[in-house]
Scaffold this motif. Sequence first.
Motif, mmCIF file in Angstrom:
data_model
loop_
_atom_site.group_PDB
_atom_site.id
_atom_site.type_symbol
_atom_site.label_atom_id
_atom_site.label_comp_id
_atom_site.label_asym_id
_atom_site.label_seq_id
_atom_site.Cartn_x
_atom_site.Cartn_y
_atom_site.Cartn_z
ATOM 1 N N LYS A 144 69.503 12.761 -38.221
ATOM 2 C CA LYS A 144 68.369 12.929 -37.292
ATOM 3 C C LYS A 144 67.435 14.027 -37.804
ATOM 4 O O LYS A 144 66.216 13.897 -37.763
ATOM 5 C CB LYS A 144 68.900 13.267 -35.888
ATOM 6 N N PHE A 145 68.012 15.105 -38.330
ATOM 7 C CA PHE A 145 67.200 16.181 -38.888
ATOM 8 C C PHE A 145 66.386 15.675 -40.077
ATOM 9 O O PHE A 145 65.206 16.003 -40.202
ATOM 10 C CB PHE A 145 68.072 17.369 -39.304
ATOM 11 N N ASP A 205 63.462 13.878 -38.840
ATOM 12 C CA ASP A 205 62.470 14.812 -38.308
ATOM 13 C C ASP A 205 61.651 15.448 -39.436
ATOM 14 O O ASP A 205 60.440 15.632 -39.312
ATOM 15 C CB ASP A 205 63.146 15.899 -37.476
ATOM 16 N N VAL A 206 62.323 15.771 -40.556
ATOM 17 C CA VAL A 206 61.614 16.361 -41.696
ATOM 18 C C VAL A 206 60.642 15.345 -42.296
ATOM 19 O O VAL A 206 59.499 15.677 -42.626
ATOM 20 C CB VAL A 206 62.595 16.879 -42.766
ATOM 21 N N LEU A 207 61.074 14.104 -42.426
ATOM 22 C CA LEU A 207 60.184 13.071 -42.974
ATOM 23 C C LEU A 207 59.000 12.815 -42.038
ATOM 24 O O LEU A 207 57.888 12.547 -42.496
ATOM 25 C CB LEU A 207 60.964 11.781 -43.240
ATOM 26 N N GLU A 208 59.221 12.937 -40.743
ATOM 27 C CA GLU A 208 58.110 12.807 -39.796
ATOM 28 C C GLU A 208 57.154 13.998 -39.925
ATOM 29 O O GLU A 208 55.937 13.836 -39.844
ATOM 30 C CB GLU A 208 58.638 12.679 -38.359
ATOM 31 N N GLY A 257 73.062 24.618 -35.898
ATOM 32 C CA GLY A 257 73.399 23.777 -34.757
ATOM 33 C C GLY A 257 73.671 22.320 -35.080
ATOM 34 O O GLY A 257 73.638 21.479 -34.196
ATOM 35 N N VAL A 258 73.952 22.018 -36.336
ATOM 36 C CA VAL A 258 74.274 20.638 -36.717
ATOM 37 C C VAL A 258 75.787 20.466 -36.590
ATOM 38 O O VAL A 258 76.558 21.153 -37.251
ATOM 39 C CB VAL A 258 73.809 20.331 -38.153
ATOM 40 N N GLU A 259 76.197 19.546 -35.736
ATOM 41 C CA GLU A 259 77.620 19.353 -35.453
ATOM 42 C C GLU A 259 78.201 18.089 -36.090
ATOM 43 O O GLU A 259 79.411 17.946 -36.163
ATOM 44 C CB GLU A 259 77.840 19.284 -33.933
ATOM 45 N N SER A 260 77.341 17.145 -36.519
ATOM 46 C CA SER A 260 77.864 15.866 -37.016
ATOM 47 C C SER A 260 76.935 15.287 -38.083
ATOM 48 O O SER A 260 75.773 15.688 -38.180
ATOM 49 C CB SER A 260 77.978 14.872 -35.857
ATOM 50 N N PRO A 261 77.424 14.328 -38.849
ATOM 51 C CA PRO A 261 76.555 13.652 -39.822
ATOM 52 C C PRO A 261 75.366 12.959 -39.144
ATOM 53 O O PRO A 261 74.278 12.898 -39.712
ATOM 54 C CB PRO A 261 77.483 12.640 -40.490
#
Length: 178
Positions: free
Chosen positions: A148-149, A152-155, A139-143
């Motif tokens: 943002k992902f 989220d992983v770093l969080e 569901g990733v549509e753009s850079p």
Amino acid sequence: MTGGRWRDRGIAALGLTVIWVLLWGSFTPLTFVGGLVIAVVVLIVFPLPAVTYSGRIHPLGTLRFAGRFVLDMVVASFQVVALAFRFGHVPRSAIVAVTLRAPSDLGLTMTAEALSLVPGSLIVDVDRRKGVLYVHVLGVESPAEADKFKEDVLELERRIVRAFGSPAERRAIEEVPA
């Protein structure tokens, strides 16, 4: 073999036995003993590498991690369902490389496992030396969404380190801006 190594193997055997009993779906003396025997054989035939854990479990951090993890799983499940039922739309995906800030073996593994359990993301490769996770994201549509992902992983890594990290890992997480 040192006392700590025996303790670690005992904990691993007990964990494998619990998993065995859970897979059988009922606790009986036979399933427990059978699971214990299989666990010991597995640990002898496939010895685990030594994993050093210099941290401690932080109860408040663990609660925060667990609560947010459950929330992430529920939200991601609905997002994947929404993608699956959008007729006429072909969902896009991406492979996103995320460099962790405190990449100990245990932290890297826990972050990778937590990511793989959340629907819509899957670890496809790990560079252990550099501390990089390569994640397939649905569901990733753009850079911008890929960035943002990564955030989220770093969080997620931050929550894991706050729950289970060593003092050095906790300092590394706090020193690097999110």
